[in-house]
Design an enzyme around this catalytic site. Sequence first.
Site, PDB file in Angstrom:
ATOM      1  CB  ALA A   1      -0.834  -0.436   1.333  1.00  0.00           C
ATOM      2  CE  LYS A   2       5.118   0.108  -3.295  1.00  0.00           C
ATOM      3  NZ  LYS A   2       4.774  -0.792  -3.421  1.00  0.00           N
TER       4      LYS A   2
END
Lengths: 273, 273
Positions: free
Chosen positions: A92-93
Amino acid sequence: MTRDQLFEQIKTKGSYLCVGLDTDIRKVPKHLLGEEDPVFEFNKRIIDATKDYAVAYKPNTAFYEAMGSQGWESLRKTLEYIPKDIFTIADAKRGDIGNTSGLYARAFFDNMDFDSVTVAPYMGSDSVKPFLDFEGKWVILLALTSNQGSHDFQRCELKETEEELYERVMKTSMEWASPEQLMFVVGATRADALRKVRSVAPDNFLLVPGVGAQGGSLEEVSANGMNDKCGLLVNSSRGIIYASQGEDFAEVAREKAKELRDEMAVYLERYLG
Amino acid sequence: MTRDQLFEQIKTKGSYLCVGLDTDIRKVPKHLLGEEDPVFEFNKRIIDATKDYAVAYKPNTAFYEAMGSQGWESLRKTLEYIPKDIFTIADAKRGDIGNTSGLYARAFFDNMDFDSVTVAPYMGSDSVKPFLDFEGKWVILLALTSNQGSHDFQRCELKETEEELYERVMKTSMEWASPEQLMFVVGATRADALRKVRSVAPDNFLLVPGVGAQGGSLEEVSANGMNDKCGLLVNSSRGIIYASQGEDFAEVAREKAKELRDEMAVYLERYLG
């Protein structure tokens, strides 16, 4: 999942393969498009076909977000379908100020039950620590990525210590968490960089994208990146899930996963002894 | 929305206020909890109450993700409810390799119709550029944030140029896009930093969090940050939307927004002439 449990799984399967579930509705084989949730049906068959060879699954959240609330349903169902003994990564960073990172952590660790989330380091300590408050859950921090743009900032040399930014990111974050909760994303394109990373973080697991479609060499990654608990999760997405886009996609995905596993088994034997 | 259209709206309303729709279901007043979608109902009333004084709305996606697919529905409905002449910001802090950033761009610009997305710079050019491919849409890039952790990496001095990392981020990204498509997130806590930012990027709009609950001074921000097209969007979230948690929450939110607008009108008069 603990580091030892992950290592046990790696030894049992003879594999450190992570399968990236970057499922794009535009690439799902036609015969599945009539299903109520084609993305989930695709993932389900990929998981069934590859679970003997994969120790981790990594859905990239962008692919699900691109389909709105329906996509989040597909993601939730996919996560529930993954066998509980396999490590799960929400790619998802994310990363925001403290209370907001806390909400992202709740989204991925509480509402869904991912083992880990990839996190972007730019905003510093209070953007990362809320993820570490969840016992038994992992942060996989972006360190040195494999894309062209990684040279823009990650490789900038710092004045004070003459280290590059990604090294500073690694060293600083290693003060926040032990190798029982912290992994790093490290692109696989250059052996010397991987050796440098391993010298900075001898004990941490590294999540290595960039093998397969992105072009790194599995042998080189394994020779330079492995530690005494393996310490590697090597990801392949497109090279497995889209190896065939026909009705035989799951069967071909299984073959591709098995090929990588067989190669990995050799390196585990060679470097772990 | 173009920069000139945004500036026109600022002059018309005498305001550069952005209202942060960081709507936490745990803080929604009790009398709304019986509604089918309490988060949307809350946002709807906040928007009705503040739209005369706000030139932008900024939902932070974390608050919606924390509620799964239902949350994405609330976000979509909220965006549709915002009047079309008001600038909208998806505060998502995304950033990934090219094809993946492209999917995030699709999620926020195509599936939903946000005017802008906040983006994290760590992965460099190819993580940012896909957002710029959407004509008329904006990237708001993290530069210097207002949280404690901003000192960990953003303030690191680089060896080659003796500038700090956030300056490099600004200068490099200014080669990718004009001030018609690129804004920066700049924390409001220090006047000297704001002057520095303004000297690096004289024409770009700055999104300034950290006024109100996070504690910056609106007067100082305005004195040091304004340019000849205003160039500022100053955000307040909790200071407006949770000013009262009773049945009068919308009315009190309107008063708080009006207070900020009235102060902003003074600075617009003073610094734009």
